[in-house]
Design an enzyme around this catalytic site. Structure first.
Site, PDB file in Angstrom:
ATOM      1  N   CYS A 114       0.816  -1.613   0.271  1.00 24.88           N
ATOM      2  CA  CYS A 114      -0.173   0.377  -0.051  1.00 24.88           C
ATOM      3  C   CYS A 114       0.738   0.837   0.223  1.00 24.88           C
ATOM      4  O   CYS A 114       0.327   2.260   0.411  1.00 24.88           O
ATOM      5  CB  CYS A 114      -1.069  -0.198   1.244  1.00 24.88           C
ATOM      6  SG  CYS A 114      -2.266  -2.132   1.034  1.00 24.88           S
ATOM      7  N   HIS A 251      -3.341   7.205   2.192  1.00 25.89           N
ATOM      8  CA  HIS A 251      -3.886   5.929   1.940  1.00 25.89           C
ATOM      9  C   HIS A 251      -5.323   5.651   2.060  1.00 25.89           C
ATOM     10  O   HIS A 251      -5.219   5.794   3.500  1.00 25.89           O
ATOM     11  CB  HIS A 251      -2.969   4.626   1.819  1.00 25.89           C
ATOM     12  CG  HIS A 251      -3.160   3.948   1.690  1.00 25.89           C
ATOM     13  ND1 HIS A 251      -3.324   3.175   0.820  1.00 25.89           N
ATOM     14  CD2 HIS A 251      -3.358   2.471   2.268  1.00 25.89           C
ATOM     15  CE1 HIS A 251      -4.192   2.109   0.333  1.00 25.89           C
ATOM     16  NE2 HIS A 251      -3.924   1.526   2.394  1.00 25.89           N
ATOM     17  N   ASN A 281     -10.067  -0.326  -0.287  1.00 26.70           N
ATOM     18  CA  ASN A 281      -8.737  -0.706  -0.538  1.00 26.70           C
ATOM     19  C   ASN A 281      -7.954  -0.777  -1.868  1.00 26.70           C
ATOM     20  O   ASN A 281      -7.925  -2.772  -1.640  1.00 26.70           O
ATOM     21  CB  ASN A 281      -8.212  -0.644   0.498  1.00 26.70           C
ATOM     22  CG  ASN A 281      -6.785  -0.582   1.336  1.00 26.70           C
ATOM     23  OD1 ASN A 281      -5.636  -0.216   0.203  1.00 26.70           O
ATOM     24  ND2 ASN A 281      -5.753  -1.122   2.698  1.00 26.70           N
TER      25      ASN A 281
END
Ligand code: UT7
Length: 324
Positions: A114, A251, A281
């Site tokens: 990520c 993020h 996500n």
């Protein structure tokens, strides 16, 4: 005059197929209310069977080049952040390079889960400032739906597929009033937490690609700490203060993490870009997706200071400061 990497264009792509929380509740024991309350996620996009990560990256790259008004022939560096490459090798960036018709400069992948987009952005920024490239395409693209265990409600509700891209150019922008572009980047990792968020497969360990495994609460705690601290470190390094920060582009994993990071950095919620509701996500793709969201809505004004930050498997984390 200092050379800086200036963002000339952004672009995003989300696959057509949408999977709502209710759709997931038909597969595992979960419900819309739990998912929304704990994560802020309402839906995610799922790649079609014949789509590869390079295809998602291609759509986002074309959009970013169009937004930049750049010709594909200008591109002399492609860095792709992905955890879900088309194949184990070669780098998915080389496939994207061929699909775009780019024939010069290096193309390679960065794997930092990520945090991958910030790792890729940092590498591109360093190469541009050193004169090793003039026009970089930095892409985050993922097809997480293919590495999810669709019987594990603790993980399958959290992720989605998507891509985002940024076009950077090396420009002499001056200091003070004329300052623009990436001012600082900070990266970190701590491999002692490898097992807290990992995929239980891979060519060397199991000859399969495996599925995501995660200790959610451990990841949550570290995410809040590392994301807020890395922005503060970047501000320190650039000789700036929290008061100078205009926008947070975090993020997009969980709206509760984002809220807590925003509060720690003293930003009002209307200066924090939140898109997790729309796409869940998407790992390395979330930051360029959120940046594109902001640009499309004309949120950022010249002179604004944008703080980008992420945390992910490894653990890895990072931050970047961009003067818009
Ligand atoms: O980029 C980094 C990637 N990862 C992340 O950012 C994830 C970070 N962590 C998180 O976002 C949160 O920890 C989760 C959203 C994963 C979980 O939220 P939580 O508040 O930490 O829940 P929990 O794991 O403590 O679970 C609470 C309850 C449990 O039931 P019991 O034991 O209290 O009866 C779970 O079994 O919720 C249950 N649960 C679910 N219930 C409905 C776990 N997943 C689900 C689900 N639907 N999908």
């Amino acid at each position: 005059m200092p050379v800086r990497s200036v963002v000339k264009g952004v672009g995003a792509y989300l696959p057509e197929r949408v999977m709502t929380n209710d759709d997931i509740a038909r597969i595992v024991d979960t419900n819309d209310e739990w998912i929304r309350q704990r994560t802020g996620i309402a839906r995610r996009h799922i790649a079609a069977d014949d789509q590869l990560t390079s295809d998602l990256g291609l759509e986002a790259s074309r959009a970013a080049l169009a937004n930049a008004g750049a010709d594909v022939a200008d591109v002399d560096l492609i860095i792709m952040a992905t955890t879900t490459p088309d194949n184990t090798f070669p780098a998915t960036a080389t496939r994207l390079q061929a699909k775009l018709g780019v024939t010069r400069g290096p193309a390679f992948d960065v794997q930092a889960v990520c945090s991958g987009f910030l790792y890729a952005l940092t590498q591109a920024d360093n190469m541009l400032r050193l004169g090793q490239a003039r026009c970089a395409l930095v892409v985050g693209a993922e097809i997480y739906s293919r590495i999810l265990d669709w019987t594990d409600r603790g993980t399958c509700v959290l992720f989605g597929d998507g891509a985002g891209a940024v076009v950077l150019r090396a420009e002499e922008t001056g200091n003070g009033k004329g300052e623009r572009g990436i001012l600082d980047t900070r990266l970190g990792s701590d491999g002692r937490f490898y097992d807290a968020l990992y995929v239980d497969g891979g060519p060397a360990s199991s000859r399969t690609s495996g599925f995501v495994r995660m200790q959610g609460q451990e990841v949550f705690r570290h995410a809040v700490k590392r994301m807020s601290e890395s922005v503060e470190e970047a501000l320190d390094a650039a000789d700036l203060d929290l008061d100078d920060l205009t926008w947070l582009i975090p993020h997009q994993a969980n709206s509760r993490i984002i809220d807590m990071v925003g509060r720690k950095l003293g930003l009002d919620s209307d200066h924090v870009v939140v898109t997790v509701e729309e796409h869940a996500n998407t790992s390395a793709a979330t930051i360029p997706l959120a940046l594109t969201h902001g640009v499309e809505r004309q949120l950022f004004k010249p002179g604004d200071l944008l703080g980008l930050t992420a945390m992910g498997g490894g653990f890895t984390w990072g931050a970047a400061l961009i003067r818009w």
